[in-house]
Design a protein around this motif. Structure first.
Motif, PDB file in Angstrom:
ATOM      1  N   THR A  83       0.744  -1.224   0.023  1.00 31.20           N
ATOM      2  CA  THR A  83       0.006  -0.014  -0.029  1.00 31.20           C
ATOM      3  C   THR A  83       0.886   1.369  -0.066  1.00 31.20           C
ATOM      4  O   THR A  83       1.691   1.506   0.952  1.00 31.20           O
ATOM      5  N   ARG A 136      -0.574  -0.079   7.094  1.00 28.07           N
ATOM      6  CA  ARG A 136       0.068  -0.465   5.672  1.00 28.07           C
ATOM      7  C   ARG A 136       0.120  -1.882   5.748  1.00 28.07           C
ATOM      8  O   ARG A 136       0.379  -2.663   6.765  1.00 28.07           O
ATOM      9  N   ASN A 153       1.631  -5.179   3.067  1.00 29.58           N
ATOM     10  CA  ASN A 153       2.453  -5.589   2.095  1.00 29.58           C
ATOM     11  C   ASN A 153       2.461  -7.307   2.102  1.00 29.58           C
ATOM     12  O   ASN A 153       2.036  -7.826   3.207  1.00 29.58           O
ATOM     13  N   SER A 170       1.507   2.762  12.265  1.00 29.26           N
ATOM     14  CA  SER A 170       2.446   3.573  12.549  1.00 29.26           C
ATOM     15  C   SER A 170       2.754   3.373  14.110  1.00 29.26           C
ATOM     16  O   SER A 170       2.034   3.043  15.151  1.00 29.26           O
ATOM     17  N   CYS A 197       0.529  -6.509   8.007  1.00 25.59           N
ATOM     18  CA  CYS A 197       0.051  -5.497   8.302  1.00 25.59           C
ATOM     19  C   CYS A 197       0.881  -4.830   9.518  1.00 25.59           C
ATOM     20  O   CYS A 197       1.324  -5.455  10.441  1.00 25.59           O
ATOM     21  N   ASN A 207       0.129   4.414   0.342  1.00 26.18           N
ATOM     22  CA  ASN A 207      -0.543   5.135   1.498  1.00 26.18           C
ATOM     23  C   ASN A 207      -1.150   4.361   2.628  1.00 26.18           C
ATOM     24  O   ASN A 207      -1.719   3.267   2.472  1.00 26.18           O
ATOM     25  N   PRO A 208      -1.257   4.677   3.913  1.00 28.19           N
ATOM     26  CA  PRO A 208      -1.950   4.024   4.903  1.00 28.19           C
ATOM     27  C   PRO A 208      -3.408   4.026   4.486  1.00 28.19           C
ATOM     28  O   PRO A 208      -4.054   4.804   4.152  1.00 28.19           O
TER      29      PRO A 208
END
Length: 429
Positions: free
Chosen positions: A144, A166, A168, A263, A260, A146-147
């Motif tokens: 992603t 986030r 991936n 932040s 996942c 952006n979040p």
């Protein structure tokens, strides 16, 4: 026209001791999704000068495992085969479809693409064979940029917090309907159609539906637990992408791996809220206060200005206000003593043999009250004559004696009425 299996079908006079010509795709690289079949004529063939885009009657077509072959006549799909084997092209037979491991809706999808033609193999026609890779396409990375918003729900502390997440990982897909892929994606490709020509579009579409798909996993799922729900997530993504992938391109997701991360700010906020919620329990708050006071005392003992000055600071801080650890412990004990209604409802009901004394003491099981010593009241009984509410040894209406009350032996035998247990012979207590 149609395909006939060379080993099981009867070709009649179409075949000789050698194929007129044959089409084969010996192997396909992992990044190749579709390739045009090339005509290969043997030295003994009498058709060495035939047209490139004409399939002669009696030609051989080989389909290897993990492949599907599509015959296109004048731009329209006429034949499809996804079963490995050796086939003969016979213009006199009906159009055929060999499914293999492909989807059930394959026949309908091909019929909706237009009328299938019968032809005689004249030079004025254009006939081609395309091979498609039906194996699982692995190693497709995504992330992603952006979040994406994700709702954290913790019913234990009444927490509802939206954080930025986030994600991936990698996913794999397979071609479930080569006819749709040919019609809507690759078309009359000259040589090879490779995955890099479509990968960026597939990744963008996955990321666009990833946020809503994560929400469908259900509330109460922490973000680090999402990686345990990959099988369910793949089903949700297939459903979300079905219009574009399955129905539009003939593709479907096989496996979906995801990692996942929140932040650092969001992760810290979640931990602080969870730690604060724990302090709603007075006993836990008292334990945390005692731990903090112990740390403060150790720091005071090592104070360079003197231990007495450090302890004096501790005393002043205690007098400034706030609850003491002792008060918090007492509050916790009071809450534990006040059993909530839910716990009271869950408490086991008193046994049938227990009784409550007029003094208020409940749960007595013997002949006398365990609190005041009063004897147990005689239970009311109904006489066979019909008079109810008798409490003495004889019926107040007819004078018949009261029936002997049943009792339960220590061995477990219930409903004993005599002086001895009917199971073990022990005397009545």
């Amino acid at each position: 026209m149609g395909l006939i299996k060379a080993l099981s079908g009867s070709v009649g006079g179409v075949l000789s001791d050698q194929w007129l010509e044959f089409f084969v795709c010996e192997s396909m690289e992992a990044d190749v999704l579709a390739v045009k079949g090339q005509k290969k004529a043997s030295k003994r063939s009498s058709n060495t000068k035939g047209e490139d885009n004409i399939i002669s009657n009696g030609s051989g077509i080989v389909v290897n495992k993990g492949q599907a072959a599509v015959i296109v006549d004048n731009g329209k799909i006429a034949e499809l085969c996804a079963e490995e084997g050796h086939y003969t092209y016979d213009q006199s037979s009906e159009p055929s479809i060999f499914h293999g491991g492909l989807g059930k809706g394959l026949v309908g999808a091909i019929k909706n693409m237009g009328e299938r033609f019968k032809y005689g193999g004249s030079p004025g026609k254009d006939q081609r064979i395309y091979y498609f890779n039906t194996k699982e396409i692995l190693g497709n990375k995504y992330g992603t940029p952006n979040p994406i918003p994700y709702l954290i729900v913790d019913p234990n502390i009444n927490l509802r917090l939206t954080i930025g997440l986030r994600a991936n990982g990698e996913y794999s897909y397979r071609m479930a309907n080569p006819a749709l892929f040919y019609a809507n994606v690759c078309g009359n490709v000259e040589e090879n159609y490779t995955r890099d020509k479509i990968d960026s579009q597939l990744k963008a579409e996955i990321i666009s539906v990833l946020g809503p798909s994560l929400a469908k996993l259900g509330p109460g799922l922490e973000y680090h637990e999402i990686s345990f729900q990959t099988e369910k997530l793949a089903e949700i993504l297939n459903e979300a992408l079905s219009a574009k992938w399955r129905d539009g391109r003939g593709l479907e997701i096989v496996n979906f791996a995801i990692t996942c991360s929140a932040s650092p700010e969001d992760d810290k906020k979640i931990k602080e809220l969870q730690a604060t919620a724990v302090m709603r329990d007075p006993t836990m708050a008292a334990a945390a206060l005692v731990s903090a006071q112990s740390d403060a005392m150790r720091s005071a003992a090592t104070n360079q200005g003197g231990a007495m000055q450090g302890f004096l600071g501790l005393g002043m801080a205690a007098q400034a206000g706030g609850m003491s650890s002792q008060a918090l412990f007492q509050m916790g004990q009071q809450q534990a003593a006040q059993q909530p209604p839910a716990a009271q409802a869950a408490a086991p009901a008193p046994s049938a043999s227990s009784w409550t004394c007029p003094c208020g003491h409940a749960g007595n099981t013997g002949k006398f009250c365990g609190d005041c010593g009063k004897p147990a009241p005689n239970p009311a009984w109904t006489c066979p004559c019909g008079h109810a509410g008798n409490s003495g040894k004889f019926c107040a209406e007819c004078g018949k004696p009261a029936p002997s009350p049943s009792w339960t032996c220590s061995c477990g035998q219930a409903e004993n009425t005599g002086k001895f247990c009917a199971n073990c012979g022990k005397t009545r207590p």
